[in-house]
Design an enzyme around this catalytic site. Structure first.
Site, PDB file in Angstrom:
ATOM      1  CD  GLN A  64     -33.232  27.074 -20.022  1.00 39.14           C
ATOM      2  OE1 GLN A  64     -33.404  27.822 -20.992  1.00 39.14           O
ATOM      3  NE2 GLN A  64     -32.061  26.952 -19.431  1.00 39.14           N
TER       4      GLN A  64
ATOM      5  CG  ASP B 101     -30.153  30.680 -11.251  1.00 32.40           C
ATOM      6  OD1 ASP B 101     -30.970  31.297 -11.960  1.00 32.40           O
ATOM      7  OD2 ASP B 101     -30.010  29.441 -11.291  1.00 32.40           O
TER       8      ASP B 101
ATOM      9  CG  ASN C 210     -33.784  34.176 -12.961  1.00 38.50           C
ATOM     10  OD1 ASN C 210     -33.648  33.047 -12.522  1.00 38.50           O
ATOM     11  ND2 ASN C 210     -34.788  34.491 -13.763  1.00 38.50           N
TER      12      ASN C 210
ATOM     13  N   GLY D 168     -32.095  24.260 -12.955  1.00 37.98           N
ATOM     14  CA  GLY D 168     -32.896  25.018 -12.017  1.00 37.98           C
ATOM     15  C   GLY D 168     -32.184  25.010 -10.673  1.00 37.98           C
TER      16      GLY D 168
HETATM   17  O1  MRU Z   1     -29.686  27.310 -16.677  1.00 36.90           O
HETATM   18  P1  MRU Z   1     -30.865  26.913 -15.835  1.00 36.90           P
HETATM   19  O2  MRU Z   1     -31.984  26.330 -16.640  1.00 36.90           O
HETATM   20  O3  MRU Z   1     -30.461  26.044 -14.673  1.00 36.90           O
HETATM   21  O4  MRU Z   1     -31.402  28.280 -15.228  1.00 36.90           O
HETATM   22  C1  MRU Z   1     -32.496  28.261 -14.357  1.00 36.90           C
HETATM   23  C2  MRU Z   1     -32.956  29.609 -13.975  1.00 36.90           C
HETATM   24  O5  MRU Z   1     -32.376  30.602 -14.293  1.00 36.90           O
HETATM   25  C3  MRU Z   1     -34.154  29.681 -13.073  1.00 36.90           C
HETATM   26  O6  MRU Z   1     -34.885  30.841 -13.318  1.00 36.90           O
HETATM   27  C4  MRU Z   1     -33.671  29.688 -11.617  1.00 36.90           C
HETATM   28  O7  MRU Z   1     -32.782  28.638 -11.379  1.00 36.90           O
HETATM   29  C5  MRU Z   1     -34.786  29.595 -10.670  1.00 36.90           C
HETATM   30  S1  MRU Z   1     -35.507  27.973 -10.731  1.00 36.90           S
HETATM   31  C6  MRU Z   1     -36.593  27.807  -9.486  1.00 36.90           C
END
Ligand code: MRU
Length: 342
Positions: free
Chosen positions: A192, A233, A243, A58
């Protein structure tokens, strides 16, 4: 200690990144919900590995964890430049990682000692929680009472300092009676949505249904959801938003079905130095992540795969970007500049 201290606390019970004074405790997000196991990271290298392996994930959470990694390096008298560089390279897409490290770097350049760096990391963590709570109120205000919403990936307490970005809007929307039903996509391949978002929603008593990622367009056509709400992201200077992979197709489907599309992210996710989504590096992970389900291989030996884990939603498909600084409706370079320009 368990007293409810603010209205937010009724729908927010998890803190996955916990500073212990000389080490960092992380709730291992690879094992949830089957197992709630904590990892103790005792140096910056362990934090780097935890970020790479998705034990902590995240965008805001990896920035916060990295800041604590720098604090440990300072406490241990390590050379900080290489530590900053190694942490920065752990994952490429979420700009919160670089943003947090740049904040720590600026304090180091100003002569901060380990205690001052500890205060800076704590400020990064505290500010994220405050931003999420504010964004929750701002985003929820856009949603008509009794609405259904869909979300993707995990953007909740696990992904942040607490409360969440898109999930923070959902928490606030549920508390205010604006959201009656939440749908969460599974989010292959790391699940996730299935593993982490459902874990948070069920724990907090929020009415939620899991859907297969491939059920999203069918759900939107049914009229059951009025908003898709996602995190980010990295948000480029023109509003293009990176994202979790699959977000772009949700935005296309939402526009087709007249469903509104909201991005909720703190200003630490905004990257005004990146002109558009074209310039955002998309993390490619090991193709083998696609070959197994729950640890069991389901794809024939010898198969190949392509595993980009983020995509870019163009600004024109976004109805609202919600940050703690305010809401931008129908974002573009001009409105982004007005809110985030120097
Ligand atoms: O690969 P991840 O689980 O780190 O990806 C996370 C995401 O894409 C979330 O939607 C993003 O980081 C926003 S979290 C508040």
């Amino acid at each position: 200690m368990n007293a409810i201290t603010s209205p937010h606390d009724t729908h927010d019970t998890i803190r996955a990144v916990q500073w212990q004074g000389d080490h960092l405790r992380l709730l291992d997000q690879r094992l949830l919900p089957a197992e709630e196991r904590w990892i103790d990271c005792r140096d910056a290298a362990a934090v780097t590995q935890a970020i790479k392996d998705l034990a902590v994930r995240g965008a805001p959470a990896i920035g916060i964890a990295a800041a604590w990694g720098v604090v440990m390096a300072a406490q241990q008298g390590a050379a900080l430049e290489p530590v900053l560089a190694t942490l920065r390279a752990a994952r490429p897409t979420a700009v919160n990682l670089m943003w947090a490290l740049d904040r720590m770097k600026a304090r180091i350049a100003a002569g901060a000692d380990a205690a001052a760096l500890e205060r800076e990391a704590q400020a990064i963590q505290d500010e994220d929680l405050a931003a999420n709570r504010h964004m929750g109120e701002l985003g929820a205000a856009l949603i008509a009472p009794g609405s259904g919403v869909m979300t993707h990936c995990n953007t909740g307490s696990l992904a942040t300092a607490g409360y969440g970005t898109a999930l923070g809007v959902i928490r606030a929307g549920v508390a205010a009676g604006r959201i009656a039903q939440v749908y969460a996509g599974e989010t292959r391949p790391w699940q996730q949505g299935a593993r982490l978002t459902m874990y948070e929603l069920v724990r907090d008593g929020i009415p939620a249904r899991l859907i297969a990622d491939s059920a999203a367009s069918h759900l939107m056509k049914s009229g059951a959801v009025q908003w898709v709400i996602v995190g980010a992201d990295r948000i480029a200077a023109n509003g293009d938003t990176a994202n979790k992979i699959g977000t772009y197709q949700l935005a296309i489907a939402a526009r087709h079905h007249g469903v509104k599309f909201m991005v909720a992210a703190p200003s630490s996710t905004v990257d005004m130095a990146t002109a558009s989504g074209e310039d955002i590096e998309i993390e490619l992970r090991d193709p083998s992540e696609l070959f197994a389900v729950a640890g069991r291989r389901v794809v024939v030996e010898g198969a190949e795969a392509w595993n980009p884990v983020f995509d870019v939603t163009p600004a024109e498909l976004i109805d609202a970007i919600v940050t703690e600084r305010g809401v931008i409706e129908r974002p573009d370079a001009r409105s982004m500049q007005a809110l985030f320009g120097a």
